[in-house]
Design a protein around this motif. Structure first.
Motif, short mmCIF file in Angstrom:
data_model
loop_
_atom_site.label_atom_id
_atom_site.label_comp_id
_atom_site.label_asym_id
_atom_site.label_seq_id
_atom_site.Cartn_x
_atom_site.Cartn_y
_atom_site.Cartn_z
N SER A 150 0.83 -1.21 0.00
CA SER A 150 0.00 0.00 0.00
C SER A 150 0.86 1.26 0.00
CB SER A 150 -0.93 -0.01 1.22
OG SER A 150 -1.80 -1.12 1.18
N ALA A 151 1.91 1.27 0.81
CA ALA A 151 2.78 2.44 0.89
C ALA A 151 3.51 2.68 -0.44
CB ALA A 151 3.79 2.28 2.02
N LEU A 152 3.96 1.59 -1.09
CA LEU A 152 4.62 1.73 -2.38
C LEU A 152 3.65 2.25 -3.43
CD1 LEU A 152 7.13 1.35 -4.13
CD2 LEU A 152 6.43 -1.02 -4.52
N ALA A 153 2.40 1.77 -3.39
CA ALA A 153 1.39 2.23 -4.35
C ALA A 153 1.13 3.72 -4.19
CB ALA A 153 0.10 1.44 -4.16
N VAL A 154 0.97 4.18 -2.95
CA VAL A 154 0.74 5.60 -2.69
C VAL A 154 1.93 6.43 -3.18
CG1 VAL A 154 0.55 7.32 -0.85
CG2 VAL A 154 -0.88 5.27 -0.79
N SER A 155 3.15 5.95 -2.91
CA SER A 155 4.35 6.68 -3.32
C SER A 155 4.46 6.77 -4.84
CB SER A 155 5.60 6.00 -2.75
OG SER A 155 5.59 6.02 -1.34
N ILE A 227 -10.25 14.90 -3.41
CA ILE A 227 -10.45 13.97 -4.53
C ILE A 227 -11.90 14.02 -5.00
CG2 ILE A 227 -10.55 11.52 -5.14
CD1 ILE A 227 -8.07 11.06 -3.48
N TRP A 228 -12.83 14.09 -4.06
CA TRP A 228 -14.25 14.16 -4.44
C TRP A 228 -14.54 15.44 -5.21
CZ3 TRP A 228 -18.02 10.93 -5.06
CH2 TRP A 228 -19.32 11.40 -5.19
N ALA A 229 -13.95 16.56 -4.77
CA ALA A 229 -14.13 17.82 -5.48
C ALA A 229 -13.56 17.73 -6.89
CB ALA A 229 -13.46 18.96 -4.71
N ALA A 230 -12.39 17.08 -7.02
CA ALA A 230 -11.78 16.92 -8.34
C ALA A 230 -12.59 15.96 -9.20
CB ALA A 230 -10.35 16.41 -8.20
N PHE A 231 -13.19 14.94 -8.55
CA PHE A 231 -13.99 13.95 -9.26
C PHE A 231 -15.22 14.61 -9.91
CE2 PHE A 231 -17.03 10.40 -9.58
CZ PHE A 231 -16.23 9.45 -10.19
N GLU A 232 -15.75 15.64 -9.27
CA GLU A 232 -16.94 16.33 -9.78
C GLU A 232 -16.58 17.57 -10.60
OE1 GLU A 232 -19.20 17.03 -6.15
OE2 GLU A 232 -20.51 15.37 -6.72
N ALA A 233 -15.29 17.71 -10.91
CA ALA A 233 -14.84 18.89 -11.64
C ALA A 233 -15.36 18.86 -13.08
CB ALA A 233 -13.31 18.94 -11.64
N PRO A 234 -15.30 20.01 -13.79
CA PRO A 234 -15.75 20.07 -15.18
C PRO A 234 -14.97 19.11 -16.07
CG PRO A 234 -15.44 22.28 -14.27
CD PRO A 234 -14.88 21.31 -13.27
N TRP A 242 -10.79 4.76 -11.50
CA TRP A 242 -9.84 3.72 -11.09
C TRP A 242 -8.70 4.31 -10.27
CZ3 TRP A 242 -4.67 3.85 -11.95
CH2 TRP A 242 -4.20 4.70 -12.96
N LEU A 243 -8.28 5.53 -10.63
CA LEU A 243 -7.18 6.18 -9.92
C LEU A 243 -7.61 6.56 -8.51
CD1 LEU A 243 -4.32 7.31 -9.96
CD2 LEU A 243 -5.23 9.40 -11.01
N ALA A 244 -8.79 7.13 -8.40
CA ALA A 244 -9.31 7.49 -7.07
C ALA A 244 -9.45 6.26 -6.19
CB ALA A 244 -10.66 8.20 -7.21
N VAL A 245 -9.99 5.17 -6.77
CA VAL A 245 -10.20 3.94 -6.00
C VAL A 245 -8.86 3.36 -5.55
CG1 VAL A 245 -10.96 1.54 -6.15
CG2 VAL A 245 -12.41 3.37 -7.04
N ALA A 246 -7.87 3.31 -6.46
CA ALA A 246 -6.57 2.74 -6.14
C ALA A 246 -5.90 3.50 -5.00
CB ALA A 246 -5.67 2.74 -7.37
N TYR A 247 -5.95 4.83 -5.07
CA TYR A 247 -5.29 5.63 -4.04
C TYR A 247 -6.03 5.53 -2.71
CZ TYR A 247 -2.16 9.31 -2.39
OH TYR A 247 -1.19 10.00 -1.72
N VAL A 248 -7.36 5.62 -2.78
CA VAL A 248 -8.15 5.59 -1.55
C VAL A 248 -8.04 4.22 -0.86
CG1 VAL A 248 -10.52 5.61 -0.64
CG2 VAL A 248 -9.77 7.41 -2.21
N VAL A 249 -8.07 3.14 -1.64
CA VAL A 249 -7.96 1.79 -1.05
C VAL A 249 -6.59 1.62 -0.40
CG1 VAL A 249 -7.76 -0.66 -1.61
CG2 VAL A 249 -9.65 0.68 -2.53
N SER A 250 -5.54 2.07 -1.08
CA SER A 250 -4.19 1.94 -0.51
C SER A 250 -4.06 2.74 0.78
CB SER A 250 -3.14 2.42 -1.52
OG SER A 250 -3.14 1.61 -2.67
N ASN A 251 -4.55 3.97 0.75
CA ASN A 251 -4.45 4.82 1.95
C ASN A 251 -5.32 4.29 3.08
OD1 ASN A 251 -3.64 7.55 3.17
ND2 ASN A 251 -5.85 7.57 3.36
N THR A 252 -6.51 3.79 2.75
CA THR A 252 -7.39 3.25 3.78
C THR A 252 -6.79 2.00 4.41
OG1 THR A 252 -9.34 4.13 2.62
CG2 THR A 252 -9.72 2.42 4.26
N THR A 253 -6.12 1.18 3.60
CA THR A 253 -5.44 0.00 4.13
C THR A 253 -4.40 0.39 5.17
OG1 THR A 253 -5.76 -1.23 2.06
CG2 THR A 253 -4.01 -2.00 3.55
N LEU A 254 -3.63 1.44 4.86
CA LEU A 254 -2.64 1.92 5.81
C LEU A 254 -3.30 2.42 7.10
CD1 LEU A 254 -0.29 3.91 3.39
CD2 LEU A 254 0.13 1.67 4.39
#
Length: 287
Positions: A150-155, A227-234, A242-254
């Motif tokens: 998870s830490a390597l993925a976030v990095s 991330i949510w604000a960016a997700f709803e951006a124009p 997929w990018l949001a999910v990958a980062y959030v899952v990795s960070n949540t695991t930590l």
């Protein structure tokens, strides 16, 4: 703020194809920090730590069993790395004025060379950590392996760049790591239940709770909001799902691991000082 360590142009060109394939645009700018740090930690673990430990602790290290020596060497590397990365992260957070002016969009998509430098050194360590955790899974356990992945993925995602701002903030989890490793070394050096270990244990619990649970949770919430604000951006600016999910899952695991380890830590410390000399697996994680 620029990366104070200039990247060799030959290494930038060499790593560009891999960076394009993985969509990690700023990776070539920090390969000169990732690869040398990975090599250094590998050498420290295999050669310097055993040699130094033989000389510094001649009555303890040679008598350890093979599994404990593996753990000892890894913790020696972890102790050195955490002290260095904490110093670098705190210095950049304080000195990098670009970070101070970032809004939600910049905190998600922004990048500074100095932050990339810290993440480069962190990625080199977590790459080494993943290798060691996988090679000695029976010693370090699945929790440490999950942490390394998870830490390597976030990095690495920070080199997209994505949440490079928060990646540097999450490095400060390591503020508790020196105390955790010192606590473990005290056990092996016959200091279990001592006043020194009690003082270190109090400092450990305080620092772990402050850096990983309080600071970490606060930064995670802010990151999720950005991330949510960016997700709803124009159109043209949103975060790919997929990018949001990958980062959030990795960070949540930590985050989940941090809360789990904190509970084990409290239980272990209570048992240890009620019955000096008794050890528990709760302190076995080098994170």
């Amino acid at each position: 703020m620029r990366d104070p360590i200039i990247a060799p142009s030959s290494l930038v060109h060499f790593t560009n194809p891999l960076a394009r394939t993985l969509s990690l645009r700023t990776l070539p700018l920090h390969a000169h920090e990732i690869l040398p740090s990975f090599t250094l930690y590998t050498y420290l673990n295999s050669s310097i730590a055993p040699l130094a430990s033989h000389h510094l602790f001649p009555k303890t290290y040679p008598n350890l069993d093979a599994r404990t020596k593996v753990n000892w060497n890894a913790r020696a590397v972890s102790l050195l790395q955490s002290c260095c990365i904490n110093t670098a992260a705190l210095a950049v957070i304080y000195l990098d004025k670009e970070r101070w002016t970032m809004g939600p969009r910049e905190r998600v998509w922004g990048y500074t060379g100095a932050s990339g430098m810290v993440q480069g050194f962190a990625a080199g360590y977590f790459l080494w950590d993943l290798m060691i955790s996988a090679a000695h899974l029976d010693v370090h356990g699945p929790g440490v392996l999950m942490h390394a992945v998870s830490a390597l993925a976030v990095s690495l995602l920070g080199f997209r760049p994505f949440c490079n701002y928060y990646g540097l903030n999450f490095v400060l989890y390591e503020l508790s790591t020196p105390l955790l490793n010192i606590h473990w070394f005290m056990d092996k050096l016959g200091m279990t239940g001592s006043t020194a270990q009690l003082v270190n244990g109090i400092a450990l619990v305080t620092t772990f709770g402050a850096s990983r649970l309080v600071w970490g949770t606060y930064q995670s919430v802010r990151m999720y909001q950005d991330i949510w604000a960016a997700f709803e951006a124009p159109a043209g600016l949103p975060v790919p799902p997929w990018l949001a999910v990958a980062y959030v899952v990795s960070n949540t695991t930590l985050s989940v691991l941090n809360f789990y380890w904190f509970g084990k830590m409290i239980t272990t410390l209570r048992k240890r000082f009620e019955k000096p000399g008794k050890e528990d697996d709760g302190m076995n994680s080098k994170k």
